[in-house]
Design a protein around this motif. Structure first.
Motif, PDB file in Angstrom:
ATOM      1  N   ARG A  47      54.416  93.439  71.539  1.00 25.28           N
ATOM      2  CA  ARG A  47      54.026  94.810  71.869  1.00 25.28           C
ATOM      3  C   ARG A  47      53.029  95.419  70.907  1.00 25.28           C
ATOM      4  O   ARG A  47      52.161  96.192  71.311  1.00 25.28           O
ATOM      5  N   ASN A  48      53.141  95.125  69.644  1.00 30.57           N
ATOM      6  CA  ASN A  48      52.288  95.822  68.687  1.00 30.57           C
ATOM      7  C   ASN A  48      51.899  94.919  67.521  1.00 30.57           C
ATOM      8  O   ASN A  48      52.350  93.775  67.407  1.00 30.57           O
ATOM      9  N   TYR A  49      51.057  95.464  66.664  1.00 26.17           N
ATOM     10  CA  TYR A  49      50.506  94.724  65.526  1.00 26.17           C
ATOM     11  C   TYR A  49      51.604  94.194  64.604  1.00 26.17           C
ATOM     12  O   TYR A  49      51.574  93.024  64.193  1.00 26.17           O
ATOM     13  N   SER A  50      52.583  95.028  64.287  1.00 30.54           N
ATOM     14  CA  SER A  50      53.644  94.623  63.356  1.00 30.54           C
ATOM     15  C   SER A  50      54.466  93.472  63.911  1.00 30.54           C
ATOM     16  O   SER A  50      54.806  92.526  63.185  1.00 30.54           O
ATOM     17  N   GLU A  51      54.813  93.554  65.200  1.00 26.19           N
ATOM     18  CA  GLU A  51      55.596  92.474  65.813  1.00 26.19           C
ATOM     19  C   GLU A  51      54.797  91.167  65.840  1.00 26.19           C
ATOM     20  O   GLU A  51      55.357  90.085  65.642  1.00 26.19           O
ATOM     21  N   LYS A  52      53.506  91.272  66.100  1.00 27.98           N
ATOM     22  CA  LYS A  52      52.666  90.067  66.106  1.00 27.98           C
ATOM     23  C   LYS A  52      52.614  89.442  64.714  1.00 27.98           C
ATOM     24  O   LYS A  52      52.713  88.223  64.570  1.00 27.98           O
ATOM     25  N   MET A  53      52.476  90.293  63.691  1.00 25.56           N
ATOM     26  CA  MET A  53      52.411  89.784  62.320  1.00 25.56           C
ATOM     27  C   MET A  53      53.734  89.131  61.919  1.00 25.56           C
ATOM     28  O   MET A  53      53.742  88.064  61.280  1.00 25.56           O
ATOM     29  N   ASP A  54      54.838  89.741  62.309  1.00 25.59           N
ATOM     30  CA  ASP A  54      56.150  89.147  62.013  1.00 25.59           C
ATOM     31  C   ASP A  54      56.289  87.780  62.670  1.00 25.59           C
ATOM     32  O   ASP A  54      56.798  86.821  62.060  1.00 25.59           O
ATOM     33  N   ALA A  55      55.838  87.679  63.925  1.00 26.43           N
ATOM     34  CA  ALA A  55      55.944  86.411  64.657  1.00 26.43           C
ATOM     35  C   ALA A  55      55.080  85.329  64.007  1.00 26.43           C
ATOM     36  O   ALA A  55      55.491  84.164  63.916  1.00 26.43           O
ATOM     37  N   VAL A  56      53.889  85.716  63.544  1.00 22.34           N
ATOM     38  CA  VAL A  56      52.996  84.762  62.880  1.00 22.34           C
ATOM     39  C   VAL A  56      53.676  84.167  61.655  1.00 22.34           C
ATOM     40  O   VAL A  56      53.712  82.939  61.461  1.00 22.34           O
ATOM     41  N   PHE A  57      54.245  85.034  60.801  1.00 24.42           N
ATOM     42  CA  PHE A  57      54.791  84.533  59.540  1.00 24.42           C
ATOM     43  C   PHE A  57      56.158  83.873  59.711  1.00 24.42           C
ATOM     44  O   PHE A  57      56.566  83.080  58.859  1.00 24.42           O
ATOM     45  N   THR A  58      56.843  84.168  60.797  1.00 27.55           N
ATOM     46  CA  THR A  58      58.062  83.403  61.107  1.00 27.55           C
ATOM     47  C   THR A  58      57.703  81.925  61.280  1.00 27.55           C
ATOM     48  O   THR A  58      58.446  81.030  60.848  1.00 27.55           O
ATOM     49  N   ILE A  59      56.535  81.667  61.866  1.00 25.98           N
ATOM     50  CA  ILE A  59      56.066  80.289  62.065  1.00 25.98           C
ATOM     51  C   ILE A  59      55.495  79.720  60.764  1.00 25.98           C
ATOM     52  O   ILE A  59      55.835  78.597  60.352  1.00 25.98           O
ATOM     53  N   LEU A  60      54.638  80.478  60.095  1.00 27.70           N
ATOM     54  CA  LEU A  60      53.954  79.954  58.908  1.00 27.70           C
ATOM     55  C   LEU A  60      54.910  79.645  57.764  1.00 27.70           C
ATOM     56  O   LEU A  60      54.689  78.691  57.002  1.00 27.70           O
ATOM     57  N   LEU A  61      55.981  80.415  57.644  1.00 26.56           N
ATOM     58  CA  LEU A  61      56.918  80.206  56.540  1.00 26.56           C
ATOM     59  C   LEU A  61      57.751  78.935  56.709  1.00 26.56           C
ATOM     60  O   LEU A  61      58.431  78.519  55.779  1.00 26.56           O
ATOM     61  N   ARG A  62      57.695  78.325  57.872  1.00 30.85           N
ATOM     62  CA  ARG A  62      58.410  77.055  58.087  1.00 30.85           C
ATOM     63  C   ARG A  62      57.543  75.859  57.717  1.00 30.85           C
ATOM     64  O   ARG A  62      58.007  74.724  57.727  1.00 30.85           O
TER      65      ARG A  62
END
Length: 310
Positions: free
Chosen positions: A46-61
């Protein structure tokens, strides 16, 4: 040692930092940091913050070392050396904005890199934030980035509550909702939870002496006083009372009428909409009336704080 990817997340989540999410996601995909289906899923958020959270959920793995190298290349390709420098220096924040002008300064990079300059400038012309001369000056350079730089410089001189709202509306019209949302979020957080003498003054109720000093400064509203009165919430009965009082003096005295209007507004304002300096300023802005006289009076009380709040 702190995971460098967590440190980058902290930087990109700091107030005053926005990146072009579409470009960022494209580059992450091109560098095999996210898959095509992951990219589609992130874009659907929905928004910028949710997109950023989703990105780093992947990158941190992923492996921190190789991921860090790829991310540095991506940010450099996006010409975001400002973020790379803060990342390498271990600085998560560039300082929280404390005014709307600070907010624009904090977001200089994204605004210069991403503004749809033609649409935003045209919308700001329609809303009266920019003049035709401003628009001509913005459109003179051939390079789009130069046009954005001129527009950004113009905005720094025109940011007041109305101008800021019109900028957000223009960004929305340009389909740059992620930038709109982030700027709105930052604006709301500027004064949240902070005692600020400028806000205290703006939220105070003017004295009768203040009203006598304000009335002469509202020359533009002297002959538009009924429109201003309705914007301030006065009903027909209050308008008629003011007309009756002015007629009783057997002469038209527009400045006195404006003073009577302000006094009636102060006397009749309900508790949930008190007659504050801020309410008057917002009413003048909404009517497209000149606020410089009111601001000048407020500045005599506490100039720097008032400038920050407006």
């Amino acid at each position: 040692m702190t995971n460098p990817i967590k440190r980058l997340r902290s930087i990109l989540s700091a107030k005053g930092t926005i990146i072009d999410m579409g470009d960022f996601l494209y580059n992450l995909g091109e560098n095999d940091l996210i898959s095509h289906w992951e990219e589609d899923d992130i874009r659907s958020k929905r928004n910028y913050s949710e997109k950023m959270d989703a990105v780093f959920t992947i990158l941190l793995r992923k492996n921190p070392t190789s991921t860090e190298e790829k991310l540095i290349k991506i940010l450099e390709a996006m010409e975001r050396e400002d973020i790379v420098e803060r990342w390498e220096n271990g600085s998560a924040s560039r300082g929280n904005p404390s005014s709307r002008r600070d907010l624009l300064l904090a977001n200089e990079g994204i605004l210069k890199d991403r503004l749809d300059v033609e649409v935003v400038s045209t919308e700001l012309l329609k809303s009266g934030v920019l003049s035709q001369g401003d628009l001509d000056e913005i459109m003179t350079p051939r390079e789009r980035k130069e046009k954005r730089t001129v527009l950004w410089a113009k905005l720094l001189t025109k940011i007041d509550p109305r101008g800021f709202e019109k900028l957000l509306e223009a960004l929305t019209q340009a389909k740059q909702g992620d930038v709109t949302e982030e700027l709105r979020s930052q604006e709301r957080s500027i004064y949240k939870g902070k005692p600020h003498i400028g806000n205290v003054l703006l939220d105070s109720i003017p004295s009768d002496e203040d009203l006598r000093r304000i009335a002469p400064k509202l020359k533009e509203s002297w002959h538009e006083w009924e429109s201003l009165g309705r914007e301030l919430g006065l009903g027909s009965d209050a308008i008629d009372r003011i007309k009756s009082k002015t007629r009783s003096h057997n002469s038209e005295r527009p400045m006195r009428t404006t003073y009577l209007l302000l006094r009636e507004w102060k006397k009749s304002s309900p508790k949930d909409r008190p007659s504050t300096f801020r309410a008057l300023h917002e009413a003048l802005c909404n009517q497209g009336m000149d606020t410089s006289g009111l601001i000048a009076l407020l500045c005599k009380k506490n100039c720097e704080d008032i400038k920050e709040c407006l």
